[in-house]
Each structure stands twice: as structure tokens, then as C-alpha cells.
Design an enzyme around this catalytic site. Structure first.
Site, PDB file in Angstrom:
ATOM      1  N   ASP A 186     -15.007   0.873  -3.913  1.00  0.00           N
ATOM      2  CA  ASP A 186     -14.685  -0.467  -4.406  1.00  0.00           C
ATOM      3  C   ASP A 186     -14.830  -1.529  -3.316  1.00  0.00           C
ATOM      4  O   ASP A 186     -14.612  -1.283  -2.136  1.00  0.00           O
ATOM      5  CB  ASP A 186     -13.278  -0.546  -5.003  1.00  0.00           C
ATOM      6  CG  ASP A 186     -13.191   0.054  -6.387  1.00  0.00           C
ATOM      7  OD1 ASP A 186     -14.236   0.226  -7.024  1.00  0.00           O
ATOM      8  OD2 ASP A 186     -12.067   0.382  -6.820  1.00  0.00           O
ATOM      9  N   HIS A 216      -7.455   3.363  -5.239  1.00  0.00           N
ATOM     10  CA  HIS A 216      -8.754   3.034  -5.832  1.00  0.00           C
ATOM     11  C   HIS A 216      -9.498   4.270  -6.317  1.00  0.00           C
ATOM     12  O   HIS A 216     -10.551   4.130  -6.950  1.00  0.00           O
ATOM     13  CB  HIS A 216      -9.608   2.253  -4.838  1.00  0.00           C
ATOM     14  CG  HIS A 216      -9.240   0.808  -4.748  1.00  0.00           C
ATOM     15  ND1 HIS A 216      -9.943  -0.189  -5.377  1.00  0.00           N
ATOM     16  CD2 HIS A 216      -8.195   0.198  -4.115  1.00  0.00           C
ATOM     17  CE1 HIS A 216      -9.378  -1.358  -5.132  1.00  0.00           C
ATOM     18  NE2 HIS A 216      -8.311  -1.157  -4.364  1.00  0.00           N
ATOM     19  N   HIS A 269      -1.250   7.510   1.374  1.00  0.00           N
ATOM     20  CA  HIS A 269      -2.016   6.276   1.245  1.00  0.00           C
ATOM     21  C   HIS A 269      -1.107   5.047   1.234  1.00  0.00           C
ATOM     22  O   HIS A 269      -1.279   4.140   2.047  1.00  0.00           O
ATOM     23  CB  HIS A 269      -2.859   6.289  -0.025  1.00  0.00           C
ATOM     24  CG  HIS A 269      -3.630   5.016  -0.197  1.00  0.00           C
ATOM     25  ND1 HIS A 269      -4.688   4.682   0.615  1.00  0.00           N
ATOM     26  CD2 HIS A 269      -3.488   3.967  -1.067  1.00  0.00           C
ATOM     27  CE1 HIS A 269      -5.164   3.501   0.259  1.00  0.00           C
ATOM     28  NE2 HIS A 269      -4.456   3.039  -0.759  1.00  0.00           N
ATOM     29  N   ARG A 322       1.842  -7.398  -5.569  1.00  0.00           N
ATOM     30  CA  ARG A 322       1.093  -6.548  -6.489  1.00  0.00           C
ATOM     31  C   ARG A 322       1.668  -6.534  -7.898  1.00  0.00           C
ATOM     32  O   ARG A 322       0.977  -6.132  -8.832  1.00  0.00           O
ATOM     33  CB  ARG A 322       1.034  -5.121  -5.929  1.00  0.00           C
ATOM     34  CG  ARG A 322       0.414  -5.043  -4.544  1.00  0.00           C
ATOM     35  CD  ARG A 322       0.231  -3.609  -4.098  1.00  0.00           C
ATOM     36  NE  ARG A 322      -0.150  -3.505  -2.702  1.00  0.00           N
ATOM     37  CZ  ARG A 322      -1.404  -3.566  -2.247  1.00  0.00           C
ATOM     38  NH1 ARG A 322      -2.394  -3.748  -3.091  1.00  0.00           N
ATOM     39  NH2 ARG A 322      -1.661  -3.452  -0.958  1.00  0.00           N
TER      40      ARG A 322
END
Length: 546
Positions: A186, A216, A269, A322
Site C-alpha cells: 500500500d 495493511h 506491528h 484513527r
């Protein structure tokens, strides 16, 4: 019996005589006996290795004090920055074509080196290796840790060129392991190169190269932010491109969710969020894993959560950057998690940081980001972390180059009429119409986007790197969402707290990886300006994914 007693005594006397000759102390020669729980603690090196290349300089590397990074960033002239391995098969072909540190250049016609059928065959081989691994990897130092790459294959090649590549012939794969913390695809224009090379390396070196899943690596996200578009454009059109994209996403469901290094460093992550209480929870997650379902909250925390804006902000809160249900976790949450699980450090990716790495929670959490000049906006450095055998962590950094191609994908203008090389502009716009603007760098969220040094030929205003670990903003550094980590371990730093207005939660679309792009639900409102998860823990999403 007396002879048996004399022999060890003589050996000890000889070792002590050797110590006297070498001017060593007795404990250094005789060794120190460790207790049951006497485990080395990870420490951050006081110096970072910074690399430039480009222009007339083939390679230039300097080692500087971490405390001097802000001044170094301002001083730099950006115009100068510049199973057993098989001997044949698609994995070896991919490595021969793509693993070219220092010499790789993008193809002139933007075609990909492999066909869609070869990409699918590579995914088939790699998935067999991934299925044999646990959900929580158990690794040992020395190891290199990479953060987000986001399709920036040129940066990956620069990191391999400057700091060693995973190759037996001219690299360091025999002496150090490689750990990648997700977000391979991405936004960048070369996600296919990144993903295929890493999968081929995984097949070739299954005990040396390790891949962890990022947010992602989910169809809900990479259908929106460029990977689907790239597959369709570079793999021969929509039918072949969509087939390869679907196969990638089936493989992503088998990626491990985290890694433990020497049983004391946790690599994930995003982070620990609200619901991650122990590494055992990660280890018990059953794969294949999709967003939604009974493990939705845990997956959301592991893949999407961020540290709070500074070491001063404690607790767990809604992540206003977010949107709900993503959360931010404070330094108190980090410290209590480490203490409860006898861990020393968390290493995570997921957020752009101006120096390529940044400390939080008094040095007990480190964020690493490996792509430079994120989305052609921020002029940030990229970094990897080298964890030595003694668990000393050394950052290795690269800065953006002036002479790189424009390697980031921009959402198309819906009114544009120029055709693409592999289809109409209308088709390209349809694939990218839901693409979100990137989340600003962690330590620069209140600053406007910077003009790219590649386009201007000089460093942008305020291009000095922010102080490592946050703290009060100095000259040339970004204020606002500072990292908050103190230079001294064990002491929580102080930094300015960004007070963001609350944002509405994103829509909760469902998605089936077996469906085409046209089957996706309507996009969220365009005014939402930052990365947000496109699917949440909703029963409807879980049912649709099944």
C-alpha cells in the site's frame, strides 16, 4: 582420588596464570555463574549509524551520538543523500530478479518481473512455510528489525545495500536473522516487489527471515490504499490482477502476529492496546485470521493501536487519530505489561517517526519505521534496529534521496481524463477512490506536510530530526505529538500533549476476500483525514467474512 582432585586444581591454576599474562581479572577468566532468572536486559546504544548515498558519493556512513541527531538532520545536505534453500524454482528466480542492492532500478514501462501465475505459485510455496510456524515466533539475537516499508522497494534495497543483505554470497544471512514487522504493501508504487522478494526470501531462508503481519495485510485496507490497484495495473489487467491480489490476502491470514526475541523483547506491528495481557494470548490465536469474529478486539489491538501522545498521558483512550474502536495505550500500560510478563522491551512499527525510530515509556517501547519521506510529504528518515547478541539495540538510518522517482501513489483526480498504461483512468480512479491520506508522523502531527526535498533539491524548513524519545521540542524539531521517551531509562520524560478534537468513528464495512472490488461496501466519508481500520469487530463483518 587425590589425582582427580589435583587435575581440576591444576587447570584452574593454569587459567589464572593465563589471566595474569593477559591482565584479566579472575571473574573474567573463570566466568560468572548466572542465576535462574538472570537474563540480559536490552539497552539502547548511545550512537546511531547514519547512511547517505547518491550523487557523486557511492556510499557514505557516519556514526554519531543519538543526542546529536537533531543537529545532524539540519546539517545534512539533502542533495547528497542520497525449508533448505532450493537452487531452482520461483523463489530462486524472484531473488535473482529482485535482490539487487545498489543496482535495482524500476522498470521503464512499470511492468512487474513476474506474471500473475508466477506470483500465485510463489504464494503457494510461501504459505506452506508460514503454516508450519507458530503464531508467536520464538527468535534469538542477533537480529535486524524492520518497520513499515509500504511498497518503498528502493528504500528496502538501500537498507540492504548499506547495512547488509539477506544473501549467502554477499550478505550476512549466515550470522544475523531478519524480522519484518508488517505493512509491506500500500501507498508505495512497488508493493509487488517488496512482497514477492520477502516471500521468496522466506522460502529460501525459513529459519532466518521472519514476517509479522501488519494492519495493511488485510483486504479491507489494501483494496483501498493502493495494493489492489497495483496488482491490476502491473499484472495484466483486472482478472489476473484480482486473482493475484486475492491469493496474497489468503496468505496474509497465515502471517504470525508477533515475535519474542530472547524471551525478553516483544515485537508486534501496532502494540498491546487494551486487551493484550500476555504473549501467550498471541501464541494461542488460531490461524488463518481475519478481522472480525471472536478475536476481533485482540487483532485490533495488535494491528492498529498506538502509544499515547506522550509519556505524560497515562491509561488507555480512544485513538482520535484513527477513530474508534482503535485505542492508544500509555506508558503505565507498557510498564505493567512488561513487568507482568517478565519482558524488558516492546518493539513496534505502524507509525511514521521523523528519525525512523523513537522511544516511549522511558525507553521501554521503541517505534521503528523504515520508509523514507512517507507519502512524499514528511521528509522523514527511515531506520532499522540491530539487536546484538548482548541485546544492545543500535539504530541504523537512511535519509530521503533527491533523485528517486516519485514512488508514492496519489489518489487520482476524478476529473482526470488521461489514460493509464494498462487501462482507463476511470478504472484507476475506481480502485483508488477510497484511499485515505496518511497519518501524520508521530512527532509531527500538528505540523503541515513538508515539501519533498526530492522536488525542491534542498532540505525543507524545519527538516531537523526531532529529539529521540521526545521531550520539549528544540530548534528545528516538531512540537505536538512528541514521543515522550526519556534519554535515561527508567525515567519518564515530559513533552507537549496534542489535544485532538474527537472524530466520528469510521463506518463498519464487511468484506469477503473472495469477492471482487465492486462488491465492497460504500466508502467512508471523505472528510476523514487519517488511516482508520475499514472493518471492526461487528457480527455482520464476521458473518460476511465467512
Amino acid at each position: 582420588m587425590q589425582e582427580q582432585v589435583r587435575q581440576p586444581a591444576a587447570q584452574m591454576a593454569a587459567r589464572l596464570r593465563l589471566a595474569a599474562r593477559l591482565r584479566l581479572t579472575a571473574p573474567q577468566v573463570l566466568g560468572k555463574r548466572k542465576g535462574k532468572h538472570d537474563v540480559a536486559s536490552p539497552t539502547m546504544a548511545r550512537r546511531a549509524e547514519v547512511s547517505w548515498n547518491g550523487g557523486q558519493l557511492a556510499k557514505m556512513t557516519r556514526t554519531i551520538s543519538i543526542d546529536r541527531l537533531p543537529q545532524e538532520g539540519k546539517r545534512v545536505n539533502h542533495s547528497l543523500l542520497s525449508r533448505q534453500p532450493s537452487e531452482s524454482g520461483i523463489d530462486r528466480k524472484t531473488i535473482n530478479l529482485l535482490l539487487r542492492p545498489g543496482t535495482w532500478t524500476p522498470s521503464a514501462d512499470d511492468t512487474f518481473a513476474l506474471s500473475a501465475d508466477e506470483v500465485i505459485a510463489l504464494c503457494d510455496e510461501a504459505q506452506e512455510v508460514l503454516e508450519a510456524e507458530p503464531t508467536l515466533l520464538q527468535l534469538s539475537a542477533p537480529i535486524k528489525v524492520f518497520g513499515d516499508i509500504h511498497g518503498q522497494f528502493a528504500d528496502l534495497m538501500r537498507l540492504f545495500d548499506q547495512f547488509g543483505s539477506p544473501s549467502r554470497e554477499a550478505g550476512d544471512i549466515n550470522v544475523v536473522d531478519y524480522l519484518f514487522l508488517g505493512d509491506y504493501v500500500d501507498r508505495g508504487k512497488h508493493s509487488l516487489e517488496v512482497m514477492c522478494l520477502l516471500l521468496a526470501l522466506k522460502v529460501q531462508f525459513p529459519q532466518r527471515v521472519f514476517l509479522v503481519r501488519g494492519n495493511h495485510e488485510s483486504p479491507e485496507v489494501n483494496a483501498r490504499d493502493g495494493f489492489l490497484h497495483e496488482c491490476v495495473q502491473r499484472l495484466g489487467g483486472r482478472p489476473a490482477g484480482v486473482a493475484a491480489w486475492r491469493r496474497f490476502n489468503l496468505l496474509f491470514e497465515w502471517l504470525p502476529m508477533g515475535a519474542l526475541v530472547n524471551s525478553v523483547i516483544l515485537g508486534v506491528h501496532g502494540g498491546i492496546g487494551k486487551y493484550v495481557e500476555s504473549p501467550q494470548q498471541i501464541a494461542e490465536l488460531p490461524r488463518p485470521l481475519r478481522m472480525g469474529g471472536p478475536h476481533a478486539q485482540l487483532l485490533m489491538d495488535l494491528l492498529w493501536s498506538d502509544p499515547t501522545s506522550s509519556d505524560e498521558v497515562l491509561g488507555v483512550h480512544v485513538n482520535h487519530e484513527r477513530g474508534a474502536p482503535v485505542v492508544c495505550y500509555g506508558p503505565d500500560r507498557v510498564i505493567s505489561f512488561l513487568h507482568a510478563n517478565r519482558l524488558k522491551l516492546i518493539v513496534r512499527a505502524h507509525e511514521c517517526v521523523m528519525d525512523g525510530f523513537q522511544r516511549f515509556a522511558g525507553g521501554r517501547l521503541i517505534t521503528v519505521f523504515s520508509a523514507t519521506n512517507y507519502c512524499n510529504r514528511w521528509a522523514n528518515a527511515g531506520a532499522i534496529l540491530l539487536v546484538g547478541k548482548d541485546l544492545e539495540i543500535t539504530p541504523k538510518m537512511i535519509y530521503p534521496l533527491d533523485d528517486l522517482e516519485d514512488a508514492w501513489i496519489d489518489a487520482p483526480n476524478p476529473n482526470a481524463t488521461s489514460p493509464t498504461h494498462n487501462g482507463s483512468s476511470a478504472a484507476a480512479a475506481d480502485d483508488l477512490k477510497d484511499m485515505r491520506p496518511p497519518t501524520p508522523p508521530r512527532d509531527c502531527s500538528d505540523a503541515p506536510p513538508r515539501e519533498s526535498p526530492r522536488r525542491t533539491g534542498k532540505a525543507p524548513p524545519g527538516a531537523g530530526m526531532a529529539p529521540v524519545g521526545g521531550g520539549a521540542s528544540g530548534e528545528g524539531s516538531c512540537s505536538g505529538r512528541a514521543g515522550g521517551g526519556s534519554t535515561d531509562e527508567g525515567e519518564l520524560g515530559a513533552s507537549q500533549v496534542l489535544k485532538s478534537p474527537p472524530r466520528p468513528p469510521p463506518r463498519q464495512p464487511s468484506f469477503d476476500v473472495a469477492s471482487d472490488r465492486a462488491a465492497m461496501p460504500p466508502p467512508p466519508p471523505r472528510q476523514a483525514s487519517y488511516d482508520r481500520p475499514a472493518a471492526a469487530a461487528a457480527p455482520a463483518a464476521s458473518a460476511a467474512s465467512k
